[in-house]
Design a protein around this motif. Structure first.
Motif, PDB file in Angstrom:
ATOM      1  N   GLY A   3       0.225  32.668 -69.877  1.00 47.98           N
ATOM      2  CA  GLY A   3      -1.009  33.130 -69.266  1.00 47.98           C
ATOM      3  C   GLY A   3      -0.859  34.521 -68.675  1.00 47.98           C
ATOM      4  O   GLY A   3       0.206  35.139 -68.710  1.00 47.98           O
ATOM      5  N   HIS A   4      -1.962  35.004 -68.122  1.00 47.31           N
ATOM      6  CA  HIS A   4      -1.982  36.367 -67.586  1.00 47.31           C
ATOM      7  C   HIS A   4      -2.721  36.383 -66.257  1.00 47.31           C
ATOM      8  O   HIS A   4      -3.296  35.377 -65.830  1.00 47.31           O
ATOM      9  CB  HIS A   4      -2.667  37.312 -68.575  1.00 47.31           C
ATOM     10  N   ALA A   5      -2.697  37.527 -65.610  1.00 51.27           N
ATOM     11  CA  ALA A   5      -3.479  37.755 -64.396  1.00 51.27           C
ATOM     12  C   ALA A   5      -4.734  38.535 -64.753  1.00 51.27           C
ATOM     13  O   ALA A   5      -4.681  39.488 -65.534  1.00 51.27           O
ATOM     14  CB  ALA A   5      -2.662  38.531 -63.379  1.00 51.27           C
ATOM     15  N   LEU A   6      -5.859  38.142 -64.169  1.00 51.72           N
ATOM     16  CA  LEU A   6      -7.095  38.896 -64.257  1.00 51.72           C
ATOM     17  C   LEU A   6      -7.352  39.478 -62.871  1.00 51.72           C
ATOM     18  O   LEU A   6      -7.532  38.734 -61.903  1.00 51.72           O
ATOM     19  CB  LEU A   6      -8.264  38.006 -64.674  1.00 51.72           C
ATOM     20  N   VAL A   7      -7.335  40.797 -62.759  1.00 53.82           N
ATOM     21  CA  VAL A   7      -7.598  41.482 -61.500  1.00 53.82           C
ATOM     22  C   VAL A   7      -8.966  42.141 -61.593  1.00 53.82           C
ATOM     23  O   VAL A   7      -9.303  42.764 -62.611  1.00 53.82           O
ATOM     24  CB  VAL A   7      -6.511  42.529 -61.195  1.00 53.82           C
ATOM     25  N   VAL A   8      -9.775  41.990 -60.544  1.00 55.93           N
ATOM     26  CA  VAL A   8     -11.149  42.485 -60.536  1.00 55.93           C
ATOM     27  C   VAL A   8     -11.346  43.378 -59.321  1.00 55.93           C
ATOM     28  O   VAL A   8     -11.123  42.939 -58.177  1.00 55.93           O
ATOM     29  CB  VAL A   8     -12.166  41.323 -60.489  1.00 55.93           C
ATOM     30  N   GLY A  39       1.871  44.609 -63.393  1.00 53.80           N
ATOM     31  CA  GLY A  39       2.284  45.105 -64.701  1.00 53.80           C
ATOM     32  C   GLY A  39       3.690  45.677 -64.670  1.00 53.80           C
ATOM     33  O   GLY A  39       4.502  45.434 -65.573  1.00 53.80           O
ATOM     34  N   ARG A  40       4.014  46.430 -63.616  1.00 55.73           N
ATOM     35  CA  ARG A  40       5.354  47.017 -63.505  1.00 55.73           C
ATOM     36  C   ARG A  40       6.430  45.957 -63.290  1.00 55.73           C
ATOM     37  O   ARG A  40       7.603  46.195 -63.587  1.00 55.73           O
ATOM     38  CB  ARG A  40       5.383  48.037 -62.366  1.00 55.73           C
ATOM     39  N   LEU A  41       6.031  44.800 -62.779  1.00 55.52           N
ATOM     40  CA  LEU A  41       6.972  43.701 -62.600  1.00 55.52           C
ATOM     41  C   LEU A  41       7.077  42.819 -63.844  1.00 55.52           C
ATOM     42  O   LEU A  41       7.714  41.774 -63.816  1.00 55.52           O
ATOM     43  CB  LEU A  41       6.565  42.866 -61.383  1.00 55.52           C
ATOM     44  N   GLY A  42       6.420  43.250 -64.920  1.00 53.34           N
ATOM     45  CA  GLY A  42       6.537  42.550 -66.192  1.00 53.34           C
ATOM     46  C   GLY A  42       5.518  41.458 -66.427  1.00 53.34           C
ATOM     47  O   GLY A  42       5.642  40.693 -67.392  1.00 53.34           O
ATOM     48  N   ARG A  43       4.489  41.386 -65.560  1.00 52.60           N
ATOM     49  CA  ARG A  43       3.455  40.362 -65.730  1.00 52.60           C
ATOM     50  C   ARG A  43       2.337  40.891 -66.635  1.00 52.60           C
ATOM     51  O   ARG A  43       1.924  42.047 -66.503  1.00 52.60           O
ATOM     52  CB  ARG A  43       2.870  39.973 -64.378  1.00 52.60           C
ATOM     53  N   PRO A  44       1.800  40.048 -67.532  1.00 44.84           N
ATOM     54  CA  PRO A  44       0.646  40.463 -68.339  1.00 44.84           C
ATOM     55  C   PRO A  44      -0.608  40.513 -67.478  1.00 44.84           C
ATOM     56  O   PRO A  44      -0.921  39.552 -66.761  1.00 44.84           O
ATOM     57  CB  PRO A  44       0.546  39.384 -69.420  1.00 44.84           C
ATOM     58  N   VAL A  45      -1.331  41.632 -67.531  1.00 44.64           N
ATOM     59  CA  VAL A  45      -2.469  41.849 -66.632  1.00 44.64           C
ATOM     60  C   VAL A  45      -3.650  42.415 -67.399  1.00 44.64           C
ATOM     61  O   VAL A  45      -3.500  43.351 -68.195  1.00 44.64           O
ATOM     62  CB  VAL A  45      -2.105  42.831 -65.495  1.00 44.64           C
ATOM     63  N   ARG A  46      -4.838  41.874 -67.109  1.00 39.77           N
ATOM     64  CA  ARG A  46      -6.104  42.456 -67.551  1.00 39.77           C
ATOM     65  C   ARG A  46      -6.882  42.845 -66.300  1.00 39.77           C
ATOM     66  O   ARG A  46      -6.877  42.115 -65.309  1.00 39.77           O
ATOM     67  CB  ARG A  46      -6.902  41.463 -68.399  1.00 39.77           C
ATOM     68  N   ALA A  66       0.355  52.739 -69.122  1.00 40.83           N
ATOM     69  CA  ALA A  66       1.792  52.995 -69.058  1.00 40.83           C
ATOM     70  C   ALA A  66       2.547  51.856 -68.381  1.00 40.83           C
ATOM     71  O   ALA A  66       3.759  51.707 -68.579  1.00 40.83           O
ATOM     72  CB  ALA A  66       2.053  54.306 -68.318  1.00 40.83           C
ATOM     73  N   SER A  67       1.834  51.049 -67.582  1.00 42.01           N
ATOM     74  CA  SER A  67       2.443  49.890 -66.929  1.00 42.01           C
ATOM     75  C   SER A  67       2.048  48.584 -67.592  1.00 42.01           C
ATOM     76  O   SER A  67       2.252  47.501 -67.029  1.00 42.01           O
ATOM     77  CB  SER A  67       2.067  49.865 -65.442  1.00 42.01           C
ATOM     78  N   GLY A  68       1.442  48.669 -68.779  1.00 40.35           N
ATOM     79  CA  GLY A  68       1.126  47.479 -69.543  1.00 40.35           C
ATOM     80  C   GLY A  68      -0.146  46.774 -69.152  1.00 40.35           C
ATOM     81  O   GLY A  68      -0.364  45.629 -69.540  1.00 40.35           O
ATOM     82  N   VAL A  69      -1.025  47.449 -68.377  1.00 41.71           N
ATOM     83  CA  VAL A  69      -2.274  46.841 -67.922  1.00 41.71           C
ATOM     84  C   VAL A  69      -3.401  47.227 -68.872  1.00 41.71           C
ATOM     85  O   VAL A  69      -3.614  48.414 -69.140  1.00 41.71           O
ATOM     86  CB  VAL A  69      -2.623  47.300 -66.498  1.00 41.71           C
ATOM     87  N   SER A  70      -4.138  46.240 -69.354  1.00 50.20           N
ATOM     88  CA  SER A  70      -5.269  46.506 -70.242  1.00 50.20           C
ATOM     89  C   SER A  70      -6.581  46.314 -69.486  1.00 50.20           C
ATOM     90  O   SER A  70      -6.667  45.506 -68.560  1.00 50.20           O
ATOM     91  CB  SER A  70      -5.228  45.583 -71.462  1.00 50.20           C
ATOM     92  N   LEU A  71      -7.617  47.071 -69.882  1.00 47.84           N
ATOM     93  CA  LEU A  71      -8.934  46.974 -69.267  1.00 47.84           C
ATOM     94  C   LEU A  71      -9.817  46.022 -70.058  1.00 47.84           C
ATOM     95  O   LEU A  71      -9.745  45.967 -71.288  1.00 47.84           O
ATOM     96  CB  LEU A  71      -9.598  48.344 -69.198  1.00 47.84           C
ATOM     97  N   VAL A 114      -3.824  32.573 -65.432  1.00 42.40           N
ATOM     98  CA  VAL A 114      -3.261  31.686 -64.415  1.00 42.40           C
ATOM     99  C   VAL A 114      -3.613  32.186 -63.016  1.00 42.40           C
ATOM    100  O   VAL A 114      -3.511  31.436 -62.037  1.00 42.40           O
ATOM    101  CB  VAL A 114      -1.729  31.559 -64.550  1.00 42.40           C
ATOM    102  N   LEU A 115      -4.049  33.441 -62.928  1.00 36.01           N
ATOM    103  CA  LEU A 115      -4.344  34.053 -61.641  1.00 36.01           C
ATOM    104  C   LEU A 115      -5.557  34.956 -61.772  1.00 36.01           C
ATOM    105  O   LEU A 115      -5.681  35.712 -62.745  1.00 36.01           O
ATOM    106  CB  LEU A 115      -3.144  34.897 -61.189  1.00 36.01           C
TER     107      LEU A 115
END
Length: 310
Positions: A3-8, A39-46, A66-71, A114-115
């Motif tokens: 799973g991934h994190a969704l940040v809003v 993202g910098r800690l290696g977590r998948p983030v949207r 650059a830190s692996g975060v997608s919009l 998951v978050l």
């Protein structure tokens, strides 16, 4: 854990003024910092946000990538990108003035998140704050909900309505992180920890309170845990609270406590496990304040610093 994190929430550019020097621009915004940090800690983030197609908006998009975060779709189509004028005093503390419009595009449902994390301006500024609250309520059936009020009084025209919106999100959240300043704004006549205890009774599994150089305290069903601040030479405090939130969520993720199906396990967290999670959060924050701007550490940075301290 899959799973991934969704940040809003908001993304902006901090225009930092320090003494008589020329202002320096840093990518910022409380939810953005959390997305970037995870993202910098290696977590998948949207990340669901609202930035422009201008040069500042493109800088934000590239910085996140650059830190692996997608919009999520529609996040980079505004007319202009928000800014915050930040004045840094001799102790490294920052005061802000904002130029922001918050009107995000609702993302599609994210059943494998998951978050879901939100907070700050995005949760109190109209018209987008109501969409954020509804999105969090819907997402809570699949995700652990994290909330950081990160109060910006200058952007809250109606304090009573602002407090009501914060209370609603506290009630929806599994994890709440707030600063002692946030809690003093919310309830000026109460001790911040007493307010945190009252918030815990509204439904969260954990309420954590940061207290700057005095460390942090967290409350859960098992009791209360305190940790000291990590001792560093402070450059500025921009992003310190966001870094703590990032470390808190990363620590819970490592413990396998995120996701709606693990809600009861999160509610049953023990004091030893919570202390370890808070220590991770304190290190994430400490390494951030030792750098200019909200420059959150990578996993390698944090691991190396903790090994050196041992």
């Amino acid at each position: 854990m899959n799973g991934h994190a969704l940040v809003v929430g908001e993304a902006l550019v901090d225009i930092v003024h320090r003494g008589g020097a020329e202002p320096v621009e840093h990518v910022g915004g409380s939810p953005l910092n959390v997305a970037l940090g995870l993202g910098r800690l290696g977590r998948p983030v949207r990340f669901t946000t609202r930035v422009g197609t201008d040069a500042r908006g493109r800088r934000i998009v590239d910085h996140l990538a650059a830190s692996g975060v997608s919009l999520t779709p529609g996040s980079a189509a505004a007319e202009r990108t928000a800014t915050a004028q930040a004045e840094i005093d001799e102790k490294g503390s920052a005061k802000y003035e904002f130029d922001i419009v918050w009107d995000p595009v609702e993302p599609p449902p994210s059943v494998d998140a998951v978050l879901v994390h939100t907070g700050s301006i995005a949760t109190v500024l109209e018209p987008g704050c109501d969409l954020v609250a509804e999105l969090v309520a819907q997402q809570s059936t699949a995700s652990t909900v994290s909330f950081d009020p990160n109060v910006r009084p200058a952007l809250i025209d109606d304090p009573a309505r602002g407090r009501a919106r914060i209370e609603r999100l506290v009630s929806l959240a599994d994890v709440v992180k707030a600063s002692d300043e946030d809690l003093r704004w919310f309830a000026p006549d109460r001790d911040p920890v007493d307010t945190a205890r009252e918030w815990l009774s509204r439904g969260p599994a954990i309420v954590a309170v940061t207290r700057g150089e005095h460390g942090a305290v967290a409350l859960c069903a098992a009791g209360t845990v305190e940790v000291p601040a990590v001792r560093v030479e402070v450059v500025d405090t921009v992003g310190a609270g966001d870094a703590f939130t990032t470390g808190l969520l990363d620590g819970l993720w490592t413990c396998g406590l995120l996701g709606a199906d693990r809600r009861e396990r999160l509610r049953g967290i023990g004091l030893g496990e919570l202390r370890d999670v808070l220590d991770t959060a304190a290190w994430t924050s400490g390494l951030t304040v030792a750098r200019a701007g909200a420059d959150l550490p990578t996993l390698a940075d944090r691991t190396a610093a903790r090994e050196a301290a041992r």
